[in-house]
Structure formats: C-alpha cells, structure tokens
Design an enzyme around this catalytic site. Structure first.
Site, PDB file in Angstrom:
ATOM      1  N   SER A  64      31.817  54.629  24.849  1.00 29.77           N
ATOM      2  CA  SER A  64      30.430  54.571  24.406  1.00 29.77           C
ATOM      3  C   SER A  64      30.309  54.011  23.002  1.00 29.77           C
ATOM      4  O   SER A  64      30.948  54.503  22.068  1.00 29.77           O
ATOM      5  CB  SER A  64      29.806  55.970  24.445  1.00 29.77           C
ATOM      6  OG  SER A  64      28.507  55.948  23.885  1.00 29.77           O
ATOM      7  N   ASN A  78      37.773  55.493  46.657  1.00 31.22           N
ATOM      8  CA  ASN A  78      38.661  55.733  47.793  1.00 31.22           C
ATOM      9  C   ASN A  78      38.982  54.389  48.439  1.00 31.22           C
ATOM     10  O   ASN A  78      38.446  53.344  48.043  1.00 31.22           O
ATOM     11  CB  ASN A  78      38.045  56.732  48.782  1.00 31.22           C
ATOM     12  CG  ASN A  78      36.707  56.246  49.343  1.00 31.22           C
ATOM     13  OD1 ASN A  78      36.601  55.169  49.907  1.00 31.22           O
ATOM     14  ND2 ASN A  78      35.663  57.065  49.177  1.00 31.22           N
ATOM     15  N   ARG A 110      34.746  40.776  45.860  1.00 27.00           N
ATOM     16  CA  ARG A 110      35.138  40.370  44.509  1.00 27.00           C
ATOM     17  C   ARG A 110      36.485  39.657  44.430  1.00 27.00           C
ATOM     18  O   ARG A 110      37.003  39.442  43.336  1.00 27.00           O
ATOM     19  CB  ARG A 110      35.150  41.596  43.590  1.00 27.00           C
ATOM     20  CG  ARG A 110      33.819  42.316  43.503  1.00 27.00           C
ATOM     21  CD  ARG A 110      32.716  41.437  42.943  1.00 27.00           C
ATOM     22  NE  ARG A 110      31.462  42.179  42.813  1.00 27.00           N
ATOM     23  CZ  ARG A 110      30.330  41.685  42.328  1.00 27.00           C
ATOM     24  NH1 ARG A 110      30.292  40.410  41.926  1.00 27.00           N
ATOM     25  NH2 ARG A 110      29.240  42.424  42.246  1.00 27.00           N
TER      26      ARG A 110
END
Length: 250
Positions: free
Chosen positions: A107, A193, A204
C-alpha cells in the site's frame, strides 16, 4: 535535522529500471490427488479420502475426463499462493480475475513507495499494426527502443523527484503517490486454485495448444508463464490434461 544514522530520502539518481517480473510460490496445498478424492466422493462417499494415499498416475484418465467434459469443481480443492513483483499496470489487469482469487498488495498509503520502474527490454515488440480487435505487434527499431528507454527513464525520474518533494513538504503518502506512473513496481500475494489459475492462463498466455486464441499483453503473460511453471510441477497430470484439451478451464 537528520542524523547520519537516519535513512536519507531517495533522489532521482536512485531510480532503478527493470524489465523482468518475479513470481515466487510461497505456499501451496495442491496435488493431482486433490482432484481425485474430490471427484470420487460422488460414487465412494467418505471412502474417497483414500485417494490421497494412492498414486494419482493410475487415475490420470479420470483427470482427463473431468477436464475434457468440463466437470470443473474437483479442480478447486487445492490452493496456491504466489508473491508477485510486477509493474502496477500488470496488477490492474490481473485483478480483473476475481472468481477464485484473493489479493493483498503493498500500500502506498502506509509505506513510502520505492523507486523501481519498468522499461521493456530489446525482446519486447513495440509497434502495433492493424485496427482494434484485429492487430498484431511487431519488432521496434533500435531508435524506437532507445526512445522508449530515454523517455520512460526521464519521466520516472521526474515523477519520483516530485513524489519526494511532496513527502518532504509533509504531504500524506496517499496523496503524494498520485504523481507516480503505472510503470512503478508493486508487490502482492495472489492466492488461487487450479481451476481459477487455468482460467487465468487461458486468457493471459498464448500457446500453440490453445483451442481459443488469446492476445495478452506481454508483461502479464510473463507473470502467467512463471505461475504456470510452478503449478505444472505440483500438478503434472492436471497440467497435462489442461494442455491436451485445448487449455480451456473446466
């Protein structure tokens, strides 16, 4: 006033340029046997747990059947957690995959972001030819590659210098980060999973065995290739069935 022991703020000269991505499998509970015990509960009930003690090679036909006929739920009873370092623009594509995935990213609100940025190397095709929906990427010239390196490097240094100036003036990190480009590297944990990973890989990565062609951005494909290599090592029979059946998630 700072002492000699205090960390010094970064300067534009400290900017690091990278062309790679890193993927580390940090935790897993995944094997071909996990597919088999989940599938066989439909006929064996509680006795199906015995599949965990057997050689899954003897049941590779069942795994192929499940993949071929798209009985997908048995491929969900496993887990893989990856630590990924890649440019922010990769993560923004990555997080379009929501079903079966969990993410936690570093972050910019809570830590000072490090000056590490992405530039494509000489192997990255630079030029897009054709209209939207029907285009290809081709090699760039040496001059284009040099321009990309120079322009991105200069832009990153200017942006990080501006970021440092805002922080030094007391501006909150969550505001100062707005000047940083999406070529900045970030890191995240991604847990999935096998079924959700197969769906990701089908979209992708490009592959000669894919029944449905895909046209991913090269940088997210680089991440996918590294994740696939780790998964194939853990679940070789499932991975083989995925390839044999056109790389379509069940």
């Amino acid at each position: 006033m700072t002492s000699a022991d205090d960390p010094q703020p970064s300067t534009p000269d400290d900017v690091t340029l990278r062309s790679d991505v890193t993927v580390e499998l940090v935790k897993s509970s995944a094997s071909d046997s996990d597919v088999l015990f989940a599938a066989r509960v439909s006929t064996l009930g509680e006795q199906s747990i015995g599949e965990l003690e057997k050689d899954p090679e003897r049941s590779k036909g069942l795994i192929n059947y499940l993949m071929r006929d798209r009985h997908g739920s048995p491929f969900e009873h496993n887990s893989l957690t990856f630590l990924i370092s890649a440019p922010i623009f990769v993560f923004r594509e990555f997080m379009r995959h929501r079903v079966g995935w969990s993410y936690n990213e570093e972050s910019g609100r809570y830590r000072e972001l490090q000056p590490v940025f992405y530039v494509p190397d000489a192997s990255r095709k630079l030029v897009q030819e054709g209209r939207p929906g029907k285009y290809v990427f081709v090699e760039g010239t040496e001059a284009q590659h040099a321009t990309v390196q120079d322009v991105l490097g200069d832009t990153y240094r200017q942006a990080y210098d501006a970021y440092q100036k805002l922080l030094a003036d007391g501006v909150a990190r969550e505001v100062a980060r707005a000047v940083l480009p999406v070529g900045l590297y970030s890191s995240m944990y991604a847990t999935c999973n096998a079924r959700s990973l197969m769906h990701f890989l089908g979209l992708r990565t490009q592959h000669e065995l894919a029944k449905v062609p895909s046209f991913p951005q090269r940088e997210i494909e680089m991440v996918g290739e590294k994740m696939e290599a780790e998964w194939a090592r853990l679940m070789p029979l499932t991975h083989a069935a995925f390839n044999a059946n056109g790389r379509v998630a069940p």
